[in-house]
Design a protein around this motif. Structure first.
Motif, PDB file in Angstrom:
ATOM      1  N   ASN A  20       0.902  -1.137  -0.053  1.00  9.88           N
ATOM      2  CA  ASN A  20       0.057  -0.047  -0.032  1.00  9.88           C
ATOM      3  C   ASN A  20       0.867   1.288  -0.125  1.00  9.88           C
ATOM      4  O   ASN A  20       1.694   1.397   0.880  1.00  9.88           O
ATOM      5  N   VAL A  21       0.725   2.161  -0.955  1.00  6.52           N
ATOM      6  CA  VAL A  21       1.717   3.111  -1.131  1.00  6.52           C
ATOM      7  C   VAL A  21       0.986   4.508  -1.576  1.00  6.52           C
ATOM      8  O   VAL A  21      -0.005   4.520  -1.969  1.00  6.52           O
ATOM      9  N   LEU A  22       1.901   5.382  -1.453  1.00  3.04           N
ATOM     10  CA  LEU A  22       1.629   6.740  -1.689  1.00  3.04           C
ATOM     11  C   LEU A  22       2.554   6.883  -3.035  1.00  3.04           C
ATOM     12  O   LEU A  22       3.736   6.510  -3.077  1.00  3.04           O
ATOM     13  N   ALA A  23       2.106   7.322  -4.070  1.00  2.00           N
ATOM     14  CA  ALA A  23       2.689   7.245  -5.321  1.00  2.00           C
ATOM     15  C   ALA A  23       2.891   8.768  -6.070  1.00  2.00           C
ATOM     16  O   ALA A  23       1.605   8.999  -6.108  1.00  2.00           O
ATOM     17  N   VAL A  76       7.775   6.820  -4.455  1.00  2.00           N
ATOM     18  CA  VAL A  76       6.957   5.645  -4.166  1.00  2.00           C
ATOM     19  C   VAL A  76       7.229   5.756  -2.626  1.00  2.00           C
ATOM     20  O   VAL A  76       8.370   5.491  -2.197  1.00  2.00           O
ATOM     21  N   SER A  77       6.328   5.799  -1.477  1.00  3.98           N
ATOM     22  CA  SER A  77       6.619   5.431  -0.364  1.00  3.98           C
ATOM     23  C   SER A  77       5.442   4.602   0.385  1.00  3.98           C
ATOM     24  O   SER A  77       4.050   4.978   0.114  1.00  3.98           O
ATOM     25  N   GLU A  78       5.702   3.700   1.185  1.00  8.01           N
ATOM     26  CA  GLU A  78       4.904   2.932   1.443  1.00  8.01           C
ATOM     27  C   GLU A  78       4.015   3.426   3.013  1.00  8.01           C
ATOM     28  O   GLU A  78       4.582   4.168   3.576  1.00  8.01           O
ATOM     29  N   ILE A  79       2.755   3.341   2.828  1.00  5.79           N
ATOM     30  CA  ILE A  79       2.136   3.654   3.954  1.00  5.79           C
ATOM     31  C   ILE A  79       1.105   2.843   4.578  1.00  5.79           C
ATOM     32  O   ILE A  79       0.802   1.780   3.971  1.00  5.79           O
ATOM     33  N   LYS A  80       0.637   2.945   5.813  1.00  7.63           N
ATOM     34  CA  LYS A  80      -0.325   2.064   6.465  1.00  7.63           C
ATOM     35  C   LYS A  80      -1.484   1.910   5.816  1.00  7.63           C
ATOM     36  O   LYS A  80      -2.159   2.662   5.234  1.00  7.63           O
ATOM     37  N   GLU A  81      -2.202   0.581   5.895  1.00  9.02           N
ATOM     38  CA  GLU A  81      -3.400   0.308   5.266  1.00  9.02           C
ATOM     39  C   GLU A  81      -4.492   0.623   6.353  1.00  9.02           C
ATOM     40  O   GLU A  81      -3.892   0.861   7.757  1.00  9.02           O
ATOM     41  N   GLY A  82      -5.749   0.873   6.099  1.00  4.33           N
ATOM     42  CA  GLY A  82      -6.683   1.123   7.084  1.00  4.33           C
ATOM     43  C   GLY A  82      -6.517   2.588   7.638  1.00  4.33           C
ATOM     44  O   GLY A  82      -7.062   2.770   9.046  1.00  4.33           O
ATOM     45  N   ALA A  83      -5.889   3.550   7.098  1.00  2.28           N
ATOM     46  CA  ALA A  83      -5.665   4.811   7.585  1.00  2.28           C
ATOM     47  C   ALA A  83      -7.122   5.348   7.799  1.00  2.28           C
ATOM     48  O   ALA A  83      -7.888   5.352   6.870  1.00  2.28           O
TER      49      ALA A  83
END
Length: 356
Positions: A20-23, A76-83
């Motif tokens: 799960n990422v911010l792209a 690309v930066s990985e982010i937590k799921e279910g934010a």
């Protein structure tokens, strides 16, 4: 970037991971033509290196992975799921702040480069921003969301930012100058987006852009008790309503997607009052809803004839009543929402003139 998991072969398949990422995609606008100048061409390596250094400074590793792409880059930066929605909005706020800093640094870089090589560098940046699932294969990334992000960056012309609105439905308070649109992306379809003012002001053909304005429809229902004696249907708005509390109104509301005016009116009468109506399409006029700090909402009002003998009812109004035309004409305008009385009198006069 468009590969699927089933296209990843051999040992790479076992290394593929869903993340799960911010792209982000960023691209230099006006680069190709500008780079044709001889003074520029022989110094392109230094210019690109300086641009990438700005990105690495503002989007530091290991939080961000940056992949150079010609005159642009993928970040690309990985982010937590279910934010939570608030967390997503905060993420966007932080990102927009960083984008502004990058653009300020980039302007300084262009000025410095122009001074060194003796050729202007009036360049800008285009950005595409999404979040969601991608496939990580070793140190590389792939997937639909990256394809979409690249396409959104391509829509950021002449320069500016395009943000997937489904991924970031709520703008932070600090975000100004971003407008909602729906862009038609080849191979992707309709994508709701936020676009910066430089992009929103550009002419885009309808094949590539789908606007989403709010449009209202309204109607007043009548029946003839005796020839020439009209009874008009009104409902009193609840005192708890923010707009026009306790005032009399007809029926109506927002027009739904892919719905004609007449279909919208009939739907609202069925849902609000349990009535079927015949919309007199030729008997209409226009109105506007204007509220401070809100977009103007255009509307169209029709006269409608009751079909059948059902009695109206409404769970959303304090009172529903039939009022004779004569009584209506003698009532104060302030008893009704907005300019309803004046507008309805105009419709009634048109109806009677058409019958004579």
């Amino acid at each position: 970037m468009g590969i699927r998991r089933d296209e990843i072969a051999g040992s790479e398949a076992s290394m593929a991971e869903d993340k799960n990422v911010l792209a982000i995609f960023v691209d230099v606008r006006g680069f190709t033509k500008w780079a044709e100048a001889n003074e520029v061409f022989i110094n392109l390596g230094a210019f690109i290196e300086g641009f990438l250094q700005i990105l690495h400074t503002r989007f530091p590793s290991p939080k961000y992975q940056i992949k150079p792409l010609g005159d642009g880059a993928m970040l690309v930066s990985e982010i937590k799921e279910g934010a939570s929605p608030d967390a997503i909005t905060r993420l966007l706020s932080q990102l927009l702040t960083t984008v502004k800093r990058v653009e300020a640094d980039f302007k300084g870089h262009c000025r410095s480069f122009a001074g060194r090589v003796g050729h202007t560098a009036d360049l800008t940046l285009g950005w595409g921003i999404v979040r969601g699932k991608v496939i990580k294969v070793g140190d590389d990334w792939a997937g639909h969301n990256l394809n979409k992000c690249s396409r959104l960056c391509g829509e950021a012309r002449p320069f500016g930012i395009v943000i997937d609105r489904d991924d970031f439905p709520q703008l932070p308070r600090t975000a100004t100058g971003l407008a909602p649109q729906i862009r038609k992306l080849r191979g992707v379809g309709d994508v709701p987006v936020w676009v910066s003012v430089e992009i929103a002001s550009q002419f885009i053909t309808r094949e590539r852009l789908r606007e989403t304005p709010e449009v209202h429809v309204a109607g007043t229902c009548f029946y003839e008790e005796r020839p020439g004696e009209l009874m008009l249907l009104f409902a009193r708005r609840s005192l708890s309503r923010r707009l026009f509390p306790g005032k009399l109104e007809g029926c109506g509301g927002q027009l739904a997607n892919s719905e004609t005016f007449a279909e919208g009116i009939r739907r609202h009468f069925r849902q609000e009052f349990g009535l079927d109506v015949d919309v007199l399409a030729d008997i209409h006029n226009f109105y506007e809803i204007r509220e401070p700090n809100e977009p103007v909402i255009p509307g169209i009002r029709f006269l409608c004839r009751r079909v059948g003998n059902n009695q109206p009812w409404s769970a959303n109004h304090s009172e529903v009543q039939w009022i004779s035309e004569a009584e209506f004409r003698n009532m104060p305008s302030d008893d009704f929402t907005g300019d309803l009385k004046h507008s309805l009198i105009s419709l009634l006069d048109k109806y009677k003139a058409a019958r004579n």
